[in-house]
Motif scaffolding. Structure first.
Motif, mmCIF file in Angstrom:
data_model
loop_
_atom_site.group_PDB
_atom_site.id
_atom_site.type_symbol
_atom_site.label_atom_id
_atom_site.label_comp_id
_atom_site.label_asym_id
_atom_site.label_seq_id
_atom_site.Cartn_x
_atom_site.Cartn_y
_atom_site.Cartn_z
ATOM 1 N N ARG A 159 -9.706 -10.905 5.481
ATOM 2 C CA ARG A 159 -9.050 -9.590 5.285
ATOM 3 C C ARG A 159 -8.841 -9.268 3.806
ATOM 4 O O ARG A 159 -8.606 -8.421 3.467
ATOM 5 C CB ARG A 159 -8.070 -9.193 6.375
ATOM 6 C CG ARG A 159 -8.718 -9.168 7.836
ATOM 7 C CD ARG A 159 -7.407 -8.840 8.829
ATOM 8 N NE ARG A 159 -6.941 -7.591 8.654
ATOM 9 C CZ ARG A 159 -5.685 -7.335 9.163
ATOM 10 N NH1 ARG A 159 -5.052 -7.995 9.950
ATOM 11 N NH2 ARG A 159 -5.450 -6.102 8.910
ATOM 12 N N SER A 190 -5.302 -4.169 3.411
ATOM 13 C CA SER A 190 -6.249 -3.238 2.819
ATOM 14 C C SER A 190 -5.769 -2.526 1.439
ATOM 15 O O SER A 190 -6.369 -2.706 0.270
ATOM 16 C CB SER A 190 -6.730 -2.107 3.582
ATOM 17 O OG SER A 190 -7.474 -2.767 4.719
ATOM 18 N N SER A 196 -8.430 -15.237 9.474
ATOM 19 C CA SER A 196 -8.225 -13.716 9.284
ATOM 20 C C SER A 196 -7.490 -13.461 8.029
ATOM 21 O O SER A 196 -7.934 -12.575 7.486
ATOM 22 C CB SER A 196 -7.212 -13.474 10.753
ATOM 23 O OG SER A 196 -7.191 -12.092 10.734
#
Length: 383
Positions: free
Chosen positions: A37, A351, A33
């Motif tokens: 990401r 992000s 993950s």
């Protein structure tokens, strides 16, 4: 004997994976993950860009300009400056990937490749500023100290490695920068590459995806290994044994250290949780980021496996890098004015970190390249 140890280790690992399937699944899922990401979007553009720049002849162009600086300072050809700039810009494992490419193409010798590999592997600026300083410590200003310590320590390692394996052969003449000669080298490199632009782009994307997928595989595999070692309390056992020799360091700190020797990110997280004093946190964080962890070691070994580059000089360089980074971090802390108030700890926004990585990486690449060009041109004007 080594074969027996390897078989026993793999058998024990397989036994642990069958015995604790849920832990294996959760640790692998967490690491993948993180890769999906953060690592994939942060590294993939730089891998593609580096492949395109090498195919376009930019590395040859850059090599002519920076030969007069790289040779006397690092005993490396000018093409190595591209690896240095990209390695400091995008972090692990860019330095190993590009060094292996230059060695396979014959642009550097084995000794030059081992010198270059020694100081072109760093954590990415996004990891140091975003994940560690802002996300884990809650103090973004500490990113300057961490990054400054890690980068300067690695440059010191690179300078020391200029004395690595010096032969009695006569030194190569150093040519001054020449735009005409650099342009000619770029055109020659493009003429030698017979591929069409579409094929170059396709090959660059394919090679970049293969590389970044390998990085994800290494992350998942070593995350599982570290999880099993913690389930079996082996890192705690090592910390306890070490505590008998070094009693003034708490076991929790030593356990964070041993975890960091295996996997840098987990070691950094445990350092923040187990070390109460800021100066000690910064010292251990700098040491672990300089060392980089066996997970990164495995990535480097995998990427240079198709070359004749040896791993022992790289391990020595990482050891020196960790020690130098630790010392420099403490010097920087003494002279820096760090705010006494602690910012609220928030889970890092991945992000935002990706965008922060691109922004910081761009600034570092431009700044580092500008410094190298200025030094090379300054040397030309001086002569």
């Amino acid at each position: 004997m080594s074969i027996v140890i390897r078989v026993l280790s793999l058998s024990l690992l397989a036994f642990g994976m069958f015995l604790f399937p849920q832990e294996v699944l959760s640790s692998a899922s967490a690491s993948l993950s993180l890769w999906w990401r953060f690592v994939l979007p942060a590294l993939l553009p730089f891998f593609i860009l580096s492949e395109l720049l090498m195919a376009s002849g930019f590395v040859n162009f850059l090599g002519v300009f920076l030969e007069s600086f790289m040779r006397p300072v690092f005993r490396l050809p000018g093409q190595a400056a591209f690896v240095v700039a990209m390695g400091y810009t995008s972090g692990f494992p860019m330095g190993a990937v590009l060094t292996a490419r230059l060695r396979k193409s014959g642009q550097i010798t084995r000794i030059e490749g081992e010198r270059l590999l020694a100081f072109t592997n760093n954590p990415s600026p996004g990891f140091m500023f975003g994940a560690v300083a802002s996300g884990m410590l809650g103090k973004p200003t500490l990113g300057i100290i961490l990054a400054g310590s890690v980068y300067l320590a690695n440059l010191l390692v690179g300078f020391l490695f200029r004395f690595y394996h010096i032969t009695a052969s006569p030194a190569q003449p150093i040519k001054l920068p020449s735009f005409k000669r650099a342009w000619q080298e770029l055109k020659t490199a493009q003429l030698q590459d017979k591929r069409a632009i579409g094929q170059i782009l396709s090959d660059s994307i394919k090679q970049s995806f293969t590389t970044v997928i390998m990085v994800g595989g290494f992350m998942a595999f070593f995350s599982v290994i570290l999880r099993l070692l913690n389930i079996w309390h082996l890192t705690l056992l090592l910390a306890t044994l070490s505590h008998f020799l070094i009693r003034f360091i708490p076991i929790t700190i030593q356990q964070a250290f041993f975890n960091g020797l295996l996997e840098m990110t987990i070691g950094c997280q445990q350092t923040i949780q187990s070390v109460p004093i800021l100066s000690q946190q910064i010292a251990l964080l700098a040491l672990l980021m300089g060392w980089s962890g066996l997970s990164v070691f495995a990535q480097v070994v995998g990427f240079i496996s198709g070359t004749d580059l040896r791993v022992a000089p790289f391990v020595l360089a990482r050891t020196l890098h960790g020690i130098f980074a630790l010392g420099l971090s403490q010097l920087f802390l003494i002279f820096a004015k760090i705010p006494t108030t602690t910012l609220p700890l928030q889970p890092p926004n991945l992000s935002a970190q990706v965008l922060n990585t691109w922004h910081l990486s761009f600034l570092i690449f431009i700044g580092f390249s500008a410094v190298l060009f200025s030094l090379a041109l300054g040397q030309r004007l001086h002569r």
